[in-house]
Scaffold this motif. Structure first.
Motif, mmCIF file in Angstrom:
data_model
loop_
_atom_site.group_PDB
_atom_site.id
_atom_site.type_symbol
_atom_site.label_atom_id
_atom_site.label_comp_id
_atom_site.label_asym_id
_atom_site.label_seq_id
_atom_site.Cartn_x
_atom_site.Cartn_y
_atom_site.Cartn_z
ATOM 1 N N LEU A 1 -3.403 5.760 5.151
ATOM 2 C CA LEU A 1 -3.676 7.062 5.779
ATOM 3 C C LEU A 1 -2.376 7.780 6.148
ATOM 4 C CD1 LEU A 1 -6.705 6.417 8.182
ATOM 5 C CD2 LEU A 1 -6.621 7.945 6.194
ATOM 6 N N ALA A 2 -1.390 6.994 6.576
ATOM 7 C CA ALA A 2 -0.122 7.599 6.988
ATOM 8 C C ALA A 2 0.694 8.063 5.787
ATOM 9 C CB ALA A 2 0.677 6.590 7.818
ATOM 10 N N SER A 3 0.624 7.317 4.686
ATOM 11 C CA SER A 3 1.479 7.653 3.540
ATOM 12 C C SER A 3 0.815 8.628 2.565
ATOM 13 C CB SER A 3 1.904 6.377 2.802
ATOM 14 O OG SER A 3 0.766 5.639 2.435
ATOM 15 N N ALA A 4 -0.522 8.699 2.563
ATOM 16 C CA ALA A 4 -1.232 9.543 1.582
ATOM 17 C C ALA A 4 -0.784 11.005 1.610
ATOM 18 C CB ALA A 4 -2.737 9.420 1.787
ATOM 19 N N PRO A 5 -0.650 11.636 2.784
ATOM 20 C CA PRO A 5 -0.254 13.056 2.778
ATOM 21 C C PRO A 5 1.161 13.254 2.237
ATOM 22 C CG PRO A 5 -1.068 12.383 4.944
ATOM 23 C CD PRO A 5 -0.913 11.153 4.148
ATOM 24 N N LEU A 6 2.003 12.237 2.341
ATOM 25 C CA LEU A 6 3.389 12.374 1.889
ATOM 26 C C LEU A 6 3.480 12.424 0.368
ATOM 27 C CD1 LEU A 6 5.027 9.702 4.266
ATOM 28 C CD2 LEU A 6 4.813 12.170 4.637
ATOM 29 N N PHE A 7 2.467 11.911 -0.329
ATOM 30 C CA PHE A 7 2.541 11.802 -1.786
ATOM 31 C C PHE A 7 1.371 12.520 -2.468
ATOM 32 C CE2 PHE A 7 4.377 7.937 0.156
ATOM 33 C CZ PHE A 7 5.710 8.203 -0.126
ATOM 34 N N VAL B 1 0.836 -1.210 0.000
ATOM 35 C CA VAL B 1 0.000 0.000 0.000
ATOM 36 C C VAL B 1 0.867 1.255 0.000
ATOM 37 C CG1 VAL B 1 -1.590 1.343 1.434
ATOM 38 C CG2 VAL B 1 -2.017 -1.096 1.055
ATOM 39 N N ALA B 2 1.870 1.271 0.884
ATOM 40 C CA ALA B 2 2.711 2.468 1.008
ATOM 41 C C ALA B 2 3.537 2.688 -0.258
ATOM 42 C CB ALA B 2 3.620 2.330 2.229
ATOM 43 N N VAL B 3 4.079 1.596 -0.824
ATOM 44 C CA VAL B 3 4.908 1.736 -2.026
ATOM 45 C C VAL B 3 4.055 2.194 -3.204
ATOM 46 C CG1 VAL B 3 6.245 0.416 -3.722
ATOM 47 C CG2 VAL B 3 6.671 0.106 -1.275
ATOM 48 N N THR B 4 2.846 1.636 -3.318
ATOM 49 C CA THR B 4 1.962 2.053 -4.419
ATOM 50 C C THR B 4 1.617 3.535 -4.282
ATOM 51 O OG1 THR B 4 1.039 -0.177 -4.464
ATOM 52 C CG2 THR B 4 -0.212 1.532 -5.602
ATOM 53 N N ILE C 1 -7.920 11.873 -0.969
ATOM 54 C CA ILE C 1 -8.355 10.744 -0.118
ATOM 55 C C ILE C 1 -8.605 11.244 1.306
ATOM 56 C CG2 ILE C 1 -7.494 8.635 0.970
ATOM 57 C CD1 ILE C 1 -5.952 8.136 -1.611
ATOM 58 N N ASP C 2 -9.694 10.766 1.921
ATOM 59 C CA ASP C 2 -9.887 11.056 3.348
ATOM 60 C C ASP C 2 -10.131 9.749 4.107
ATOM 61 O OD1 ASP C 2 -12.533 10.296 3.042
ATOM 62 O OD2 ASP C 2 -13.250 12.357 2.769
ATOM 63 N N ALA C 3 -10.240 9.883 5.406
ATOM 64 C CA ALA C 3 -10.370 8.690 6.262
ATOM 65 C C ALA C 3 -11.613 7.889 5.922
ATOM 66 C CB ALA C 3 -10.398 9.112 7.729
ATOM 67 N N GLY C 4 -12.672 8.578 5.476
ATOM 68 C CA GLY C 4 -13.907 7.884 5.110
ATOM 69 C C GLY C 4 -13.694 6.956 3.930
ATOM 70 N N ASN C 5 -12.960 7.426 2.914
ATOM 71 C CA ASN C 5 -12.662 6.574 1.766
ATOM 72 C C ASN C 5 -11.889 5.327 2.203
ATOM 73 O OD1 ASN C 5 -11.906 9.641 0.271
ATOM 74 N ND2 ASN C 5 -13.671 8.417 -0.315
ATOM 75 N N VAL C 6 -10.869 5.566 3.023
ATOM 76 C CA VAL C 6 -10.003 4.455 3.445
ATOM 77 C C VAL C 6 -10.798 3.451 4.277
ATOM 78 C CG1 VAL C 6 -7.934 3.836 4.756
ATOM 79 C CG2 VAL C 6 -7.950 5.909 3.353
ATOM 80 N N ALA C 7 -11.629 3.948 5.189
ATOM 81 C CA ALA C 7 -12.421 3.052 6.041
ATOM 82 C C ALA C 7 -13.380 2.218 5.193
ATOM 83 C CB ALA C 7 -13.191 3.854 7.091
#
Lengths: 282, 297
Positions: A145-151, A32-35, A172-178
C-alpha cells in the motif's frame, strides 16, 4: 485451561521468535516493495504469455487478467506465487518449531515440568504461529500500500487493442491488498498447521518440516502439471493452489474458499491436541 | 501425606528395551532419597515418569498424593533436569521471571539470595553460559519456589567443589524446612552427606535399598595389621566376621576386610604378634561398586 498460562506461554514464545519474525517480515516487505518498483519498467513484457498454458498457470493467469495492468502485474508477480510461498515457508518453519523444535532441543520438557498443561502449551504455540504469520502478512500488505502510489500502481490503466477498442484496468486499492493478503495468509496458516500437526504427533522437527514442505511442493507441482497436461484434475482438489489461483482473490475479492485453510488448521489443532496429550515426550 | 513419592510395579518398555522394570519405591515425606545407578540404568527415565513426561507401560507413579501431570502437583515440585535447555536467547533473569510466574509470583528476595549464593550473572543468555553456570540456573529455578518436593537429576554434575558445598547446604536447609528430596546420581560420595536412604538401580530394576547408616557401616570395615615379618594370610581366612584378606600391600602388612565382628581377627592378630593396627575407611565408591557386584550375582 488457564488463560493466564496460555497468555504467558504465548508471550514467551513470541519473545523467543521475535528476531526471526522481524527477519521474515522485513524480507517479505522488501520483496513486495522491490517488485512494485519494477512495474513502470516492465510494460509489454507479458504480451507473449499464452493464456491457459502451463506458463500462465505458473503465473496465476486465468480468465481475463491482464498481466500488464497494475492488478495483473502485482497478482502475477507477487500474490499468485511469491507472497503465499514465503508465508507457506514461514508457516512451516513456525509450525515445525512450535512443538517438535522445542521438544528436540529439550526446552519443551522443562516448560512442562512447570504447572502448565500440555493443552495450554499447544494452544499458546498454535496462536503464536498464526499471529506471527499474520504480522508478516499485514506488514507485507502495508508495504504494498505504501509503495504502490510511488510506482503508478494505483492509477487506472487504459489499453487500446489493434481494432481500436479500449479497456480500462483499475489500479490497486486497499480492498485488493486486504483480500490478497488475507488469502495468502490463509495458505500460510493451512500449510503451517500441517507442520504443526506433524510436530505435535511425531515430536520430530526434521520430519515435520520435511513432510509439510513435501506436501506444499507436491501440491504446487500437481496443480501446475495438471493444468498443462489436463490429467489428474480430480486430484488437484488437495492442492491449495487450485482455489487460490483460480479464485484470484487479490483481484476478485474474498470468497468462501478462503475458509478452507482455516478449517484445515482447526482439524490440525484438534488432532494434534488429541495426540500430543497422549504420547510420550521425546 | 505419608509418601511424597510412591511407585508400584512401574515399568517403561520401548520395544525389547526395558528401561525401568517393575519399580516399587516409597519415599517418605521429608526424606532425602538418592537413586543411584550407572549411566543408562533407568534413573532419568524414572524421573521423567514421575513428572508425566513419559507414560508407564505398566504400573503407577504418584507424587505428593497426586499425578505428576497435574499442574497443581507440579506447582509444588522443583525439578532439575540432567541437562537444562532453555529457548533462544533467554537470559537467566528472564527464565527466573517466566518460569517463576507460571507457579506463583516470583519471590524476588528469595531469588536475589539464591543468585548471590551461587554467584551467577543473570543477565547473560543461558545458552552462552558454561555447563557449571547453566547448572546454577537450573538449581536456582528448582529451589526458588521453595517446593515441597525436589526432583533433581544429577544435581552437582558440572559444579566445582565450592558450589557443590553450597548446593548441599541449600539442600539441607530445604530438608530442615520439611521438603522431600529425590535425587539421582552415579557418585556415591556425592550423596553421602545429604541422603537418608539410597536405592540402587541396575538395568532398570531396583537392586538394593539401604539407609545411609547401613552404607556407612560398610565403609569402616577394613583393618590393617602390621607384623614383625611376613605373615600367612590363610590364618585369617574363614574367621567369623572376616570377608576378605589381602596381602598385596607392604610385605609386613595384612589388610582384613570385615563384614561383622572384629573380635576373632583381633584375637588372631594378637596371637600372631601384630605390632600395630589401624582402621581404614573404605571409599564409598568402592562400596558402591561392591554393592553393584553383589546385585549382579
Amino acid at each position: 485451561m488457564n488463560p493466564a498460562h496460555v497468555t504467558r506461554v504465548y508471550a514467551q514464545w513470541f519473545r523467543v521468535r521475535l528476531r526471526s519474525t522481524i527477519s521474515w517480515t522485513l524480507g517479505l516487505a522488501a520483496i513486495v516493495a522491490v517488485t512494485a518498483a519494477f512495474y513502470p519498467s516492465l510494460e509489454g513484457v507479458f504480451d507473449d504469455v499464452e493464456e491457459g498454458g502451463g506458463l500462465s498457470s505458473l503465473l496465476g493467469l486465468s480468465g481475463d487478467i491482464d498481466p500488464s495492468s497494475p492488478l495483473g502485474f502485482i497478482w502475477t508477480n507477487l500474490y499468485a506465487n511469491v507472497v503465499p510461498w514465503v508465508l507457506m515457508a514461514f508457516g512451516i518453519a513456525l509450525g515445525g518449531a512450535a512443538i517438535a523444535g522445542d521438544e528436540e532441543r529439550g526446552t519443551l520438557e522443562y516448560l512442562l515440568s512447570k504447572p502448565v498443561r500440555r493443552g495450554e502449551v499447544l494452544v499458546a504455540r498454535f496462536a503464536g504461529m498464526i499471529s506471527i504469520l499474520a504480522i508478516a502478512a499485514v506488514v507485507s500488505g502495508v508495504a504494498l500500500l505504501a509503495s504502490a502510489p510511488l510506482f503508478d500502481l494505483t492509477t487506472a490503466m487504459t489499453a487500446t487493442a489493434p481494432d481500436g477498442s479500449t479497456t480500462t484496468n483499475p489500479g490497486i486499492d486497499a480492498g485488493n491488498v486486504a483480500a490478497g493478503t488475507f488469502a495468502a495468509l490463509a495458505v500460510g496458516v493451512g500449510t503451517g498447521s500441517t507442520a504443526f500437526l506433524l510436530g505435535a504427533v511425531l515430536g520430530r522437527h526434521g520430519l515435520a518440516v520435511g513432510i509439510a514442505s513435501g506436501f506444499a511442493i507436491a501440491g504446487y507441482i500437481l496443480y501446475t502439471l495438471s493444468n498443462v497436461t489436463g490429467s489428474l484434475d480430480a486430484l488437484t482438489w488437495i492442492s491449495p493452489w487450485r482455489w487460490y489461483v483460480e479464485d484470484a482473490m487479490f483481484i476478485n475479492g474474498l470468497d468462501w474458499d478462503v475458509a478452507l485453510p482455516f478449517v484445515l488448521a482447526a482439524v490440525c489443532l484438534a488432532v494434534g491436541w488429541w495426540s500430543f496429550l497422549r504420547r510420550d515426550l521425546r | 501425606m505419608r509418601h511424597a513419592i510412591e511407585t508400584h510395579g512401574l515399568t517403561k518398555q520401548w520395544g525389547d528395551l526395558v528401561a525401568v522394570d517393575d519399580l516399587s519405591i516409597r519415599v517418605e515425606a521429608g526424606e532425602c532419597y538418592a537413586f543411584l545407578g550407572r549411566n543408562g540404568s533407568g534413573k532419568s527415565t524414572t524421573a521423567r515418569m514421575l513428572l508425566d513426561f513419559i507414560r508407564p507401560t505398566r504400573g503407577t507413579a504418584r507424587v505428593l498424593d497426586g499425578a505428576g501431570g497435574d499442574p497443581n502437583i507440579r506447582a509444588r515440585v522443583g525439578y532439575l533436569p540432567g541437562d537444562l535447555n532453555l529457548a533462544g536467547n533467554t537470559t537467566a533473569h528472564e527464565a527466573f521471571m517466566f518460569f517463576g510466574s507460571l507457579a506463583a509470583t516470583p519471590d524476588r528476595r528469595r531469588l536475589d539470595d539464591l543468585i548471590e549464593r551461587f554467584g551467577l550473572d543473570p543477565t547473560r543468555p543461558v545458552r552462552e553460559l558454561s555447563t557449571g553456570n547453566r547448572r546454577k540456573v537450573g538449581l536456582i529455578l528448582a529451589f526458588m519456589g521453595r517446593p515441597e518436593l525436589l526432583i533433581l537429576d544429577e544435581p552437582t554434575s558440572g559444579l566445582d567443589p565450592v558450589l557443590q558445598e553450597e548446593f548441599r547446604e541449600l539442600l539441607a536447609e530445604r530438608k530442615a524446612e520439611g521438603a522431600t528430596i529425590w535425587l539421582t546420581s552415579h557418585v556415591m560420595a556425592e550423596v553421602e552427606r545429604v541422603a537418608d536412604r539410597v536405592g540402587l538401580i541396575r538395568d532398570g530394576r531396583l537392586a538394593r535399598e539401604l539407609t545411609m547408616a547401613d552404607l556407612r557401616r560398610q565403609t569402616t570395615g577394613r583393618v590393617v595389621f602390621t607384623f614383625a615379618g611376613r605373615t600367612d594370610p590363610a590364618a585369617f581366612e574363614g574367621l567369623p566376621g572376616v570377608q576378605e584378606v589381602d596381602a598385596g600391600g607392604e610385605a609386613d602388612e595384612l589388610t582384613v576386610t570385615l563384614n561383622g565382628s572384629a573380635a576373632a581377627a583381633l584375637s588372631t592378630a594378637g596371637r600372631l604378634g601384630a605390632t600395630a593396627v589401624r582402621t581404614e575407611r573404605r571409599d564409598l565408591d568402592d562400596v558402591f561398586l561392591d554393592l553393584f557386584e553383589e546385585s549382579r550375582r
